[in-house]
Each structure stands twice: as C-alpha cells, then as structure tokens.
Design an enzyme around this catalytic site. Structure first.
Site, PDB file in Angstrom:
ATOM      1  N   GLY A 163       8.686  -4.269  -4.324  1.00 54.41           N
ATOM      2  CA  GLY A 163       9.099  -3.951  -5.782  1.00 54.41           C
ATOM      3  C   GLY A 163      10.526  -3.055  -5.914  1.00 54.41           C
ATOM      4  O   GLY A 163      10.749  -2.677  -7.110  1.00 54.41           O
ATOM      5  N   SER A 173      10.212  -7.475  -1.614  1.00 56.25           N
ATOM      6  CA  SER A 173      11.276  -7.960  -2.038  1.00 56.25           C
ATOM      7  C   SER A 173      11.849  -9.339  -1.496  1.00 56.25           C
ATOM      8  O   SER A 173      13.245  -9.477  -1.309  1.00 56.25           O
ATOM      9  CB  SER A 173      12.560  -6.977  -1.921  1.00 56.25           C
ATOM     10  OG  SER A 173      11.794  -5.660  -2.745  1.00 56.25           O
ATOM     11  N   GLU A 221       3.859  -5.812   4.894  1.00 54.20           N
ATOM     12  CA  GLU A 221       4.696  -5.320   3.467  1.00 54.20           C
ATOM     13  C   GLU A 221       4.932  -3.847   3.826  1.00 54.20           C
ATOM     14  O   GLU A 221       4.108  -2.991   3.551  1.00 54.20           O
ATOM     15  CB  GLU A 221       3.643  -5.478   2.327  1.00 54.20           C
ATOM     16  CG  GLU A 221       3.296  -6.965   2.202  1.00 54.20           C
ATOM     17  CD  GLU A 221       2.970  -7.199   0.856  1.00 54.20           C
ATOM     18  OE1 GLU A 221       3.719  -8.115   0.298  1.00 54.20           O
ATOM     19  OE2 GLU A 221       2.034  -6.500   0.238  1.00 54.20           O
ATOM     20  N   HIS A 255      -3.958  -4.316   0.140  1.00 55.76           N
ATOM     21  CA  HIS A 255      -2.444  -4.245  -0.508  1.00 55.76           C
ATOM     22  C   HIS A 255      -2.245  -2.735  -0.413  1.00 55.76           C
ATOM     23  O   HIS A 255      -2.862  -1.790  -1.016  1.00 55.76           O
ATOM     24  CB  HIS A 255      -2.419  -4.860  -1.809  1.00 55.76           C
ATOM     25  CG  HIS A 255      -0.911  -5.174  -2.211  1.00 55.76           C
ATOM     26  ND1 HIS A 255      -0.268  -4.078  -2.765  1.00 55.76           N
ATOM     27  CD2 HIS A 255      -0.177  -6.109  -2.108  1.00 55.76           C
ATOM     28  CE1 HIS A 255       1.011  -4.533  -2.994  1.00 55.76           C
ATOM     29  NE2 HIS A 255       1.094  -5.715  -2.787  1.00 55.76           N
ATOM     30  N   GLU A 262      -0.852  -1.128  -2.819  1.00 53.69           N
ATOM     31  CA  GLU A 262      -1.039  -0.628  -4.143  1.00 53.69           C
ATOM     32  C   GLU A 262      -2.649  -0.445  -4.250  1.00 53.69           C
ATOM     33  O   GLU A 262      -3.090   0.495  -5.141  1.00 53.69           O
ATOM     34  CB  GLU A 262      -0.824  -1.581  -5.389  1.00 53.69           C
ATOM     35  CG  GLU A 262       0.717  -1.571  -5.249  1.00 53.69           C
ATOM     36  CD  GLU A 262       1.293  -2.988  -5.832  1.00 53.69           C
ATOM     37  OE1 GLU A 262       0.547  -3.921  -6.705  1.00 53.69           O
ATOM     38  OE2 GLU A 262       2.559  -3.276  -5.482  1.00 53.69           O
ATOM     39  N   ASN A 302       1.822 -13.091  -5.138  1.00 54.44           N
ATOM     40  CA  ASN A 302       0.697 -12.375  -5.706  1.00 54.44           C
ATOM     41  C   ASN A 302       1.278 -11.857  -7.148  1.00 54.44           C
ATOM     42  O   ASN A 302       2.295 -10.842  -6.914  1.00 54.44           O
ATOM     43  CB  ASN A 302       0.890 -10.892  -4.885  1.00 54.44           C
ATOM     44  CG  ASN A 302       0.015  -9.724  -5.375  1.00 54.44           C
ATOM     45  OD1 ASN A 302      -0.765 -10.126  -6.423  1.00 54.44           O
ATOM     46  ND2 ASN A 302       0.112  -8.542  -4.638  1.00 54.44           N
ATOM     47  N   LYS A 338      -0.164  -9.789  -9.118  1.00 56.98           N
ATOM     48  CA  LYS A 338      -0.363  -8.498  -9.656  1.00 56.98           C
ATOM     49  C   LYS A 338      -1.085  -8.507 -10.837  1.00 56.98           C
ATOM     50  O   LYS A 338      -1.740  -9.483 -11.361  1.00 56.98           O
ATOM     51  CB  LYS A 338       0.812  -7.692  -9.357  1.00 56.98           C
ATOM     52  CG  LYS A 338       1.417  -7.549  -7.893  1.00 56.98           C
ATOM     53  CD  LYS A 338       2.265  -6.661  -7.684  1.00 56.98           C
ATOM     54  CE  LYS A 338       2.960  -6.746  -6.159  1.00 56.98           C
ATOM     55  NZ  LYS A 338       3.793  -5.842  -5.762  1.00 56.98           N
TER      56      LYS A 338
HETATM   57  P1  13P Z   1       7.863  -7.793  -4.416  1.00 58.31           P
HETATM   58  O1  13P Z   1       8.086  -9.115  -3.935  1.00 58.31           O
HETATM   59  O2  13P Z   1       7.657  -7.490  -5.833  1.00 58.31           O
HETATM   60  O3  13P Z   1       8.726  -6.623  -3.459  1.00 58.31           O
HETATM   61  O4  13P Z   1       6.134  -7.438  -4.207  1.00 58.31           O
HETATM   62  C1  13P Z   1       5.643  -7.705  -2.884  1.00 58.31           C
HETATM   63  C2  13P Z   1       4.375  -7.387  -2.852  1.00 58.31           C
HETATM   64  O5  13P Z   1       3.884  -6.444  -3.017  1.00 58.31           O
HETATM   65  C3  13P Z   1       3.539  -8.535  -2.707  1.00 58.31           C
HETATM   66  O6  13P Z   1       2.314  -8.452  -2.333  1.00 58.31           O
END
Ligand code: 13P
Length: 238
Positions: free
Chosen positions: A166, A198, A160, A94, A96, A12, A14
C-alpha cells in the site's frame, strides 16, 4: 529456465466493497474471458459479507479464518464457513493480521484449519523495512515459513514485504528474485510463490517474469477489474 507452475493472480480486496461489487467477477470475465486464460487461475478474496453473493467468473477466497470449526468466537469466521460460502482459498497471516496479533503459531493453526475445510491456504510472509535495512530479510522470512507452515500438502506462499504494501514502493526485481529463490530452496518445487506489495499493471510484467514468481497477491490494483485483468494478462504462459 522459467518455472512451470500454474500462475495464480489473486486480488485481496481487504475491507472494500458492498453488494454492488458482487458483479465484478462477471465484469472481469467480460474483460478477460475464461477461454483466453486457461493457463492461469484468477482469484478474488472479497470481504466475507460478499462471498456468498459473488458472481461466477473467477475463483473466490477468504481473507482470514479462525482455527476452530465453530464456537463462541464473536466476529470470527471459520474455514468451513468460507468454504460453505464459495471459497476455495483463504489468505492466512497477512501482515495486517499479524500486526493485530496473529503469531506464527496462530497462522500455523489457521492453515491446518483451512486444509481441514478443503481450502488452500495462502500463507503470507514478509519482513519490515527495519529488518531489511538490518540485512535480516531472508532470515526473517525463512523463520516465518518454518514456524507458520504446517505439514500439509497443498499451500501457497505469498511474499509481501511489509514496507511495500500500500505504499507504492515495490521491491526491486532483484530483491524479489533473491527472496523467491531462497523461498523456493526452502519449500521445494511444487509450491506456488506469489509476490505482493504495490503490484500494478506497470510493474507486473517484470515481476511475473521472474523465475520463481508464480503469481501475485494484489491489493489496491485488484479493486479495479481493468487493472486486475491487465496484471493477469502479464502472467507468462508456463
Ligand atoms: P497493495 O497491492 O495495495 O500494496 O497491497 C498488497 C497486499 O497487501 C495484498 O495482500
């Protein structure tokens, strides 16, 4: 015994990437040739602006979609538009997006839209740190799945934990194992279950070896094709 579902390694991106990144799928394929990875799928979900220009070499997906086919929804992208631009998957719900207002009902409607367009939705779920500390992680996740997964045939679940995204904090293999076993019991044997939060080359082997972990949803480490390839190589052959 380990699962026998086909591994899915998904990046992803982002809100990262410009047009120079559209050659990354072919960079990936040069590092990890398709002839060596017939046992797994590799997916990149770039910003929607890049989707139609991406090179061949991996599967492509969107990061979110609107529930409607088209209409007066400024700034939104429909599942049909993503499909038209080359997507076969779309990430839905997600954390976010949930943090910016997507409810379980919205996620449910978007997953139906994805199916309508011929895309496979990757439906994200996960608890916050407070919910985990309160011992509610499994209840929160099973409630999210119950409310956000519609009655559709093909979908993927990405677990997740919000506190692991992150942050460099990964859930322990025991936490991931427990949660994925619980999700497996809820959704049945055919749904691919991804872990996200992560995931890095250094922890991928241990996480991907877990019985009900069928792949990974990767943020930061999926921006670099060497590290994405290292994670993909860690996926066991079913
Ligand atoms: P990270 O791997 O940067 O922690 O992000 C995970 C994520 O949100 C994937 O959708």
């Amino acid at each position: 015994m380990r699962q026998t579902l086909r591994p899915l390694i998904a990046a992803n991106w982002k809100m990262h990437g410009d047009l120079s990144w559209t050659s990354k799928p072919s960079d990936f394929a040069a590092i990890y040739p398709a002839s060596e990875r017939g046992h797994l799928d590799v997916l990149i979900c770039p910003p929607a602006t890049l989707l139609a220009s991406m090179n061949d070499g991996v599967l492509l997906g969107g990061q979110d979609c609107h529930a409607a086919v088209s209409g007066a929804h400024t700034g939104d992208v429909s599942a049909e538009m993503l499909k038209d631009a080359g997507a076969t998957y779309v990430i839905i719900g997600h954390s976010e997006r949930r943090a910016r207002g997507d409810t379980n009902a919205d996620v449910n409607a978007k997953a139906i839209a994805a199916t309508r367009a011929g895309l496979i939705p990757i439906i994200c779920v996960g608890e916050t740190e407070n919910e985990r500390d309160a011992g509610q992680a499994e209840t929160v996740v099973s409630d999210q799945i119950r409310a956000s997964v519609p009655d559709i045939e093909a979908y993927v679940i990405a677990y997740e934990p919000v506190w692991a995204i992150g942050t460099g904090k990964t859930a322990t293999p025991k936490d991931v194992d427990d949660m994925h076993n619980a999700i497996r019991a809820q959704v049945g044997p055919t749904v691919q279950l991804l872990y996200g939060g992560s995931v890095k080359p250094a922890n991928a082997t241990e996480l991907l070896a877990l019985k009900n972990v069928d792949g990974a949803l990767i943020g930061g480490a999926g921006l670099d094709m060497e590290s994405l390839a290292a994670i993909a190589r860690a996926a066991p052959k079913p």
